[in-house]
Design a protein around this motif. Structure first.
Motif, PDB file in Angstrom:
ATOM      1  N   SER A 215       0.755  -1.145   0.062  1.00  0.00           N
ATOM      2  CA  SER A 215      -0.096  -0.152   0.023  1.00  0.00           C
ATOM      3  C   SER A 215       0.851   1.293   0.021  1.00  0.00           C
ATOM      4  O   SER A 215       2.137   1.100   0.275  1.00  0.00           O
ATOM      5  N   GLN A 265      -1.825  -1.720   6.464  1.00  0.00           N
ATOM      6  CA  GLN A 265      -1.898  -1.028   5.237  1.00  0.00           C
ATOM      7  C   GLN A 265      -1.577   0.356   5.715  1.00  0.00           C
ATOM      8  O   GLN A 265      -2.063   0.906   6.767  1.00  0.00           O
ATOM      9  N   ASP A 309      -4.622  -6.067   1.966  1.00  0.00           N
ATOM     10  CA  ASP A 309      -4.200  -4.804   1.082  1.00  0.00           C
ATOM     11  C   ASP A 309      -5.432  -3.964   0.631  1.00  0.00           C
ATOM     12  O   ASP A 309      -6.353  -4.431  -0.107  1.00  0.00           O
ATOM     13  N   PRO A 310      -5.790  -2.736   0.610  1.00  0.00           N
ATOM     14  CA  PRO A 310      -6.516  -2.160  -0.078  1.00  0.00           C
ATOM     15  C   PRO A 310      -6.805  -2.252  -1.531  1.00  0.00           C
ATOM     16  O   PRO A 310      -5.521  -2.458  -2.032  1.00  0.00           O
ATOM     17  N   GLY A 313      -3.980  -0.813  -3.835  1.00  0.00           N
ATOM     18  CA  GLY A 313      -2.843  -0.466  -2.915  1.00  0.00           C
ATOM     19  C   GLY A 313      -2.968   1.000  -2.131  1.00  0.00           C
ATOM     20  O   GLY A 313      -2.143   1.464  -1.812  1.00  0.00           O
ATOM     21  N   VAL A 314      -4.240   1.501  -2.342  1.00  0.00           N
ATOM     22  CA  VAL A 314      -4.502   2.833  -1.773  1.00  0.00           C
ATOM     23  C   VAL A 314      -5.860   2.782  -1.147  1.00  0.00           C
ATOM     24  O   VAL A 314      -6.944   2.253  -1.485  1.00  0.00           O
ATOM     25  N   ALA A 315      -5.693   3.230   0.358  1.00  0.00           N
ATOM     26  CA  ALA A 315      -6.814   3.477   1.105  1.00  0.00           C
ATOM     27  C   ALA A 315      -7.979   4.216   0.516  1.00  0.00           C
ATOM     28  O   ALA A 315      -7.601   5.179  -0.185  1.00  0.00           O
TER      29      ALA A 315
END
Length: 417
Positions: A215, A265, A309-310, A313-315
Motif C-alpha cells: 500500500s 496497510q 491490502d486495499p 494499494g491505496v486506502a
C-alpha cells in the motif's frame, strides 16, 4: 472533411513510413477534432472545447438540502473516485476520457484511443490518462490533458503495470505498482524511482530491489510505501522523498523501518507522520519522521477490514481541511489531518465521507447520513435510490453537485427542488 495521407506508395513502404502520423483536423463549433495514428497504438481522436466555453460548476452549497435528485450517470470504470479537475467532471471508460458539465453531464471535450485505459487521475491541476501499450501488457502511455479544453499538454512513457494508481502530492505525481513506484513532475520528467527497476542503467542503486509493495500514501514531500521483503517476517515501512535528489535513479530514503505485528496497510500521510492500520486487534498506528511508533488507537471495526491490502494499494479516503475520511470496508473513520489521530467512527457505512456545506455526507445503504464533521453525530439520513448497486460508494463534489462513484459508474446528484 479533408484527409491528408503520406504520398508514399504502398508497395514502397518502409518501417519509417509505417510510423508516420496521419493527421486530420476539422473545426467544429469553435472547438476542434484531431485524429492521428502512431506506432504504439491505433487511432486517437481528440475533440477539444474552445477556450472559455466550458461552464463553471454551480456554486458550493452552504447547507445540505432536504434531498437529492439524480441528474445524470455515465460509465467510468477507469476511475476509483469522482474525478473533478478545474471546471470539469471527468469520466474515463474503455479508451475514452471525457470532460463533462457537472450539472447536466454534457460532454464538452473528449480524448479517445483504441487502446484501453489503465487509470485516470489528476495532477498539477490537469487531467492525467494512463493507457495500456500496444500489446496491453503494461501501462506505459501517459497523456496530460487541459481540464477546460481537453487539449493535450504532454505525454510520456512511464514504467507501470495494470493495477497502477496515480497519486497527486500537490506538486508531483506518483505512479504506483506491485514492486516499483516512480514519481514525475509537471513536465513528466521522472524525479525518483523506488523498487524493482526492470532494466536499471546502473545496477545497485536501489536499496531493496526484491520487495513487494502492499500500500501507498502521499503527502507534500513524502511518499510512504508498506513493503514486504524476502527474509523479513514483518512489514517494512519506507518513506521516500518524492522530489528525489540529483539523480532520479537513486531514491532519497527518509527512513525504512520494520513494523512488528500482523500485515497492515498504509492509510494516510501528513507532514512527517504516517498512519498504518493493523488487525488483531484492529488499530491505527501513527509513526513519526524517523519511523518510530508514537501512538496507537483502537479502531472499532472487524479485523477482516484490515487483513488485506486495499484495492489498488491505496486506502479509500477523501479529505477536507480538517479531516481525512477513511472507509475501512465497513465503517467510516475521521482522522485529524495534523497528527493523524482518529476523531470519530461511524459503523455500517458504504464509503468515506465528503464535505458538503456545513456538514459531511456519509454513504450508507439506501442513502446519505448528514454528519457533524467535528463530533461525528448523525443528524438525519437522506434517502438515495441506488437501484441494484450495493457495493462501495465513493463520494465527491463539484460545487453543489454531489457525485458518487459506484463501481464502474459515476452518478451525479443535484439538490432536490
Amino acid at each position: 472533411m479533408l484527409r491528408a495521407r503520406s504520398p508514399v506508395r504502398p508497395e514502397r513502404r518502409t518501417r519509417a513510413d509505417v510510423i508516420v502520423a496521419v493527421v486530420l483536423a476539422v473545426v467544429v463549433l469553435g472547438g476542434g477534432v484531431l485524429y492521428w495514428r502512431s506506432s504504439a497504438a491505433a487511432t486517437t481522436e481528440s475533440v477539444t472545447a474552445a477556450p472559455g466555453t466550458f461552464p463553471q460548476p454551480p456554486s458550493s452549497a452552504a447547507t445540505v438540502p432536504a434531498g437529492f435528485t439524480q441528474a445524470w450517470r455515465e460509465p467510468s470504470a477507469a476511475t476509483s473516485a469522482p474525478l473533478v479537475v478545474g471546471p470539469a467532471v471527468v469520466t474515463a471508460d474503455g479508451g475514452a476520457v471525457t470532460g463533462r458539465d457537472a450539472t447536466t453531464g454534457t460532454a464538452h471535450w473528449s480524448y479517445t484511443r483504441t487502446a484501453q485505459l489503465c487509470t485516470a487521475g489528476s495532477g498539477f491541476g490537469e487531467v492525467m490518462a494512463l493507457y495500456r501499450n500496444h500489446d496491453a501488457t503494461a501501462c506505459s502511455e501517459l497523456t496530460v490533458l487541459a481540464p477546460s479544453s481537453g487539449a493535450r499538454r504532454a505525454q510520456s512513457n512511464p514504467d507501470a503495470l495494470p493495477g497502477t494508481r496515480l497519486l497527486d502530492t500537490g506538486t508531483l505525481v506518483a505512479i504506483t505498482g506491485a514492486n516499483y513506484v516512480q514519481v514525475v513532475r509537471s513536465d513528466l520528467v521522472k524525479t525518483t524511482e523506488y523498487g524493482t527497476v526492470a532494466t536499471p542503467d546502473q545496477p545497485g542503486r536501489q536499496p531493496r530491489p526484491d520487495c513487494d509493495f502492499g500500500s501507498f500514501a502521499v503527502t507534500q514531500g513524502r511518499l510512504a510505501v508498506l513493503e514486504r521483503c524476502p527474509g523479513e517476517s514483518d512489514d517494512r515501512l519506507t518513506v521516500v522523498a518524492p522530489d528525489g535528489g540529483s539523480d532520479a535513479t537513486t531514491p532519497s530514503v527518509v527512513f525504512s523501518q520494520p513494523q512488528p505485528g500482523p500485515h497492515g496497510q498504509v492509510v494516510a500521510a501528513s507532514g512527517d507522520r504516517v498512519a498504518v492500520a493493523r488487525p488483531a486487534p484492529a488499530r491505527l498506528e501513527v509513526v513519526d519522521g524517523q519511523g518510530n511508533l508514537v501512538s496507537t488507537f483502537a479502531v472499532p471495526v472487524p479485523d477482516a477490514d484490515l487483513a488485506a491490502d486495499p484495492p489498488g494499494g491505496v486506502a479509500r479516503t477523501t479529505s477536507d481541511n480538517q479531516h481525512i475520511y477513511w472507509w475501512t470496508g465497513s465503517a467510516t473513520v475521521a482522522i485529524d489531518r495534523g497528527d493523524l489521530t482518529p476523531a470519530w467512527t461511524l459503523p455500517d457505512t458504504s464509503g468515506p465521507a465528503v464535505r458538503y456545506g456545513d456538514s459531511v455526507l456519509v454513504p450508507v445503504r439506501g442513502g446519505l447520513q448528514v454528519v457533524n464533521p467535528a463530533t461525528g453525530a448523525v443528524g438525519r439520513t437522506i434517502p438515495v435510490d441506488r437501484g441494484s448497486w450495493t457495493g462501495p460508494v465513493v463520494p465527491g463534489v463539484a460545487g453543489s453537485v454531489l457525485l458518487e462513484q459506484r463501481g464502474p459508474e459515476l452518478v451525479a446528484l443535484t439538490p432536490a427542488r
